[in-house]
Design a protein around this motif. Structure first.
Motif, short mmCIF file in Angstrom:
data_model
loop_
_atom_site.label_atom_id
_atom_site.label_comp_id
_atom_site.label_asym_id
_atom_site.label_seq_id
_atom_site.Cartn_x
_atom_site.Cartn_y
_atom_site.Cartn_z
N ALA A 100 -8.84 25.41 8.51
CA ALA A 100 -9.44 24.43 9.42
C ALA A 100 -9.55 25.12 10.76
O ALA A 100 -8.57 25.18 11.51
N GLY A 101 -10.69 25.66 11.03
CA GLY A 101 -10.82 26.46 12.23
C GLY A 101 -10.04 27.75 12.08
O GLY A 101 -10.22 28.52 11.13
N GLU A 102 -9.15 28.00 13.03
CA GLU A 102 -8.31 29.20 12.97
C GLU A 102 -7.01 28.96 12.20
O GLU A 102 -6.23 29.90 12.01
N LEU A 103 -6.73 27.72 11.78
CA LEU A 103 -5.49 27.39 11.06
C LEU A 103 -5.72 27.53 9.56
O LEU A 103 -6.56 26.84 8.98
N VAL A 104 -5.03 28.48 8.95
CA VAL A 104 -5.08 28.65 7.50
C VAL A 104 -4.07 27.70 6.86
O VAL A 104 -2.86 27.82 7.08
#
Length: 549
Positions: A100-104
């Motif tokens: 989610a965006g930069e969050l894996v």
């Protein structure tokens, strides 16, 4: 040369291998390592399970992977800036990343795909779709519209609850009043012929109690449904709704299972109790007939029937308890055994005197020392026996005082029973007077017997008699013995007898000189009262005569 060496090696290697094989036992095939079965760990959000992690990734176990993924999902769901459908899939050569965006959020490996039986790319996109749908549901449940709807529903449920409670408050007092008004006209006593089993008041009181219990149960049911319902309207408390329902239903389910499992033993216990109840009834009828005298056993007195029945009933109940005890629920548990031992120790330490009194009461019953209504004397207490139980004996004295004496004290004392033989041979009352030697003993006998016959409750037959029990220095002791059939009136009979003795001796002109006078007085003056002396009585003068002729 090289060709020769190759041929030689070709010949020697099989032979050598064959010899080595012949000299050794064949080895068993190696045992494959045991397969480690790892339990799948669920990944959930807001109490909704999304999927399960079944395989390890490097050093992370399925449980650790599931906890990490759940933590990232929660952080993403609580972020108000998270856009719609934020989770996307990035496929690699050996894994697919859900980010989610930069969050894996997580990594889907080939092992995960094999465990689920699907291609890795398909499985990764299914996980992403579930996560996006759950995040959308999470966002919608916490929207202002849904919160306002939840608050409105909660107010509506509260209003319904208050209305129901107010309705019960007005309804049930009317039911109580209606039942009370039925006590005299509609509710009738339950009778079998002339024997009244249940009175109308008891039936009415039971109905009132049933109505009150119904009200309490209804209120508890309303609260039971109201609290989880209100909790379910808000996302932060919706998880508590199912938890509360589980808290309430789990004990009921456990109780139902326990009852279903215990039902065969319960039937056994019920049959044993029912059989023993009818056995006790049969024994009761037997001893009742023995008490009436319809059944006579040599050496067994009718007054022994009731206490013997109580002892036999106690033994039968104890025997029933011993049989039923192993079939009671929880009888094998350490807690049950510990409580039983603790109560037994308390009973044994605190009931020493009580047990001594019970044993003394049983011994007194079978020694037939006295019966209810007998006039007895125990130590310094004289009175009529009102009640005798296993613990104490109740006596009412002639001063109308009730005295309770422990049976152990009664057993250790001497008991005088004035009523035991008075029913067949009558009771002998005796009293003593001392008369001087100058009075003829025949005259004294006649006066004492006449005084006895003039006394109420003294029987003329058998005839009263007098015993001369002592010849003292200054007087003779006469003992009057008279028969009576009223031992309960001993005090009044003795008083009347003593009064009549005084009258008889005064009228007979015999002076009662006991104790003897030790002072100097005019011995010519008699001690007989004035009303018994002849008119004009004058004592004689003192005459002094010489010893010489």
């Amino acid at each position: 040369m090289k060709r020769f060496l190759l041929v030689l090696l070709t010949i020697l290697i099989p032979v050598t291998g064959h010899a080595a094989t012949a000299g050794k036992q064949p080895k068993a095939p190696p045992t494959p390592p045991p397969t480690v079965v790892t339990e799948a760990a669920p990944v959930a959000l807001d109490g909704t399970e999304l999927f399960r992690i079944r395989k390890r990734v490097l050093s992370l176990s399925p449980q650790e992977r599931a906890r990490a993924i759940t933590t990232r999902l929660t952080r993403l769901a609580d972020n108000p800036l998270t856009p719609r459908n934020p989770v996307t899939v990035f496929d690699g050569e050996t894994s697919s990343d859900l980010a989610a965006g930069e969050l894996v959020l997580m990594v889907v490996t080939d092992q995960d795909a094999v465990a689920e039986g699907k291609p890795r790319a398909v499985l990764a996109r299914e996980y992403a779709a579930r996560i996006n749908a759950t995040l959308e549901k999470h966002r919608e449940e916490r929207s202002l519209r849904r919160l306002l709807e939840g608050g409105l529903y909660a107010l509506l449920a509260t209003a319904v609850l208050i209305a129901a409670l107010l309705f019960f408050r007005g309804l049930f007092p009317r039911i109580y009043g209606r039942i009370d008004s039925w006590r005299t006209d509609r509710i009738r006593s339950v009778k079998i012929q002339s024997f009244e089993i249940l009175t109308a008041d008891r039936i009415a009181s039971g109905l009132v109690f049933l109505a009150r219990a119904t009200r309490v149960v209804l209120v508890l049911l309303l609260l039971y449904f109201y609290i989880p319902l209100v909790f379910s309207f808000f996302p932060w408390t919706s998880g508590y709704a199912s938890t509360l329902l589980d808290y309430a239903l789990a004990p009921l389910h456990a109780m139902g299972s326990a009852v279903a499992t215990y039902l065969p033993k319960l039937v056994f216990v019920a049959v044993i109790i029912l059989v023993m109840r009818y056995v006790i009834k049969g024994v009761s009828l037997l001893f009742a007939e023995m008490e009436k005298g319809s059944i006579a056993i040599s050496g067994f007195y009718p007054e022994w029937a009731e206490p013997t029945f109580k002892i036999v009933r106690f033994l039968l109940i104890a025997f029933t308890a011993v049989i039923v005890f192993p079939y009671l629920p929880g009888s094998d548990s350490p807690a049950f055994k510990g409580v039983s031992i603790f109560l037994g120790v308390l009973f044994s330490l605190g009931s020493t005197s009580a047990v001594a009194n019970v044993i003394a009461g049983i011994i007194l019953t079978y020694t037939r020392a006295f019966s209810i209504g007998d006039r007895v004397r125990i130590n310094d207490t004289t009175g009529d026996v009102l009640e005798k139980s296993l613990l104490a004996t109740h006596i009412r004295t002639i001063k109308n005082v009730d005295i309770t004496i422990p049976n152990s004290l009664v057993l250790g004392s001497h008991i005088l029973n004035y009523s035991a033989l008075s029913r067949q041979k009558n009771l002998i009352l005796h009293t003593s007077v001392t008369i001087g030697y100058d009075a003829p003993w025949r005259t004294v006998h006649d006066l004492l017997i006449s005084a006895a016959l003039a006394t109420e409750r003294i029987l003329p037959e058998p005839h009263p008699f007098v015993l001369q029990t002592a010849l003292n220095d200054f007087y003779v002791t006469y003992e009057l013995n008279a028969y009576t059939d009223a031992p309960h009136a001993m005090a009044q009979t003795y008083s009347d007898l003593h009064r009549n003795i005084q009258d008889a001796f005064n009228q007979g002109g015999v002076e009662i000189m006991s104790p003897h006078y030790s002072q100097i007085r005019d011995g010519n003056r008699t001690t007989i009262p004035e009303e018994y002396l002849p008119e004009g009585y004058q004592p004689g003068g003192i005459r002094i005569t010489s010893g010489k002729d």
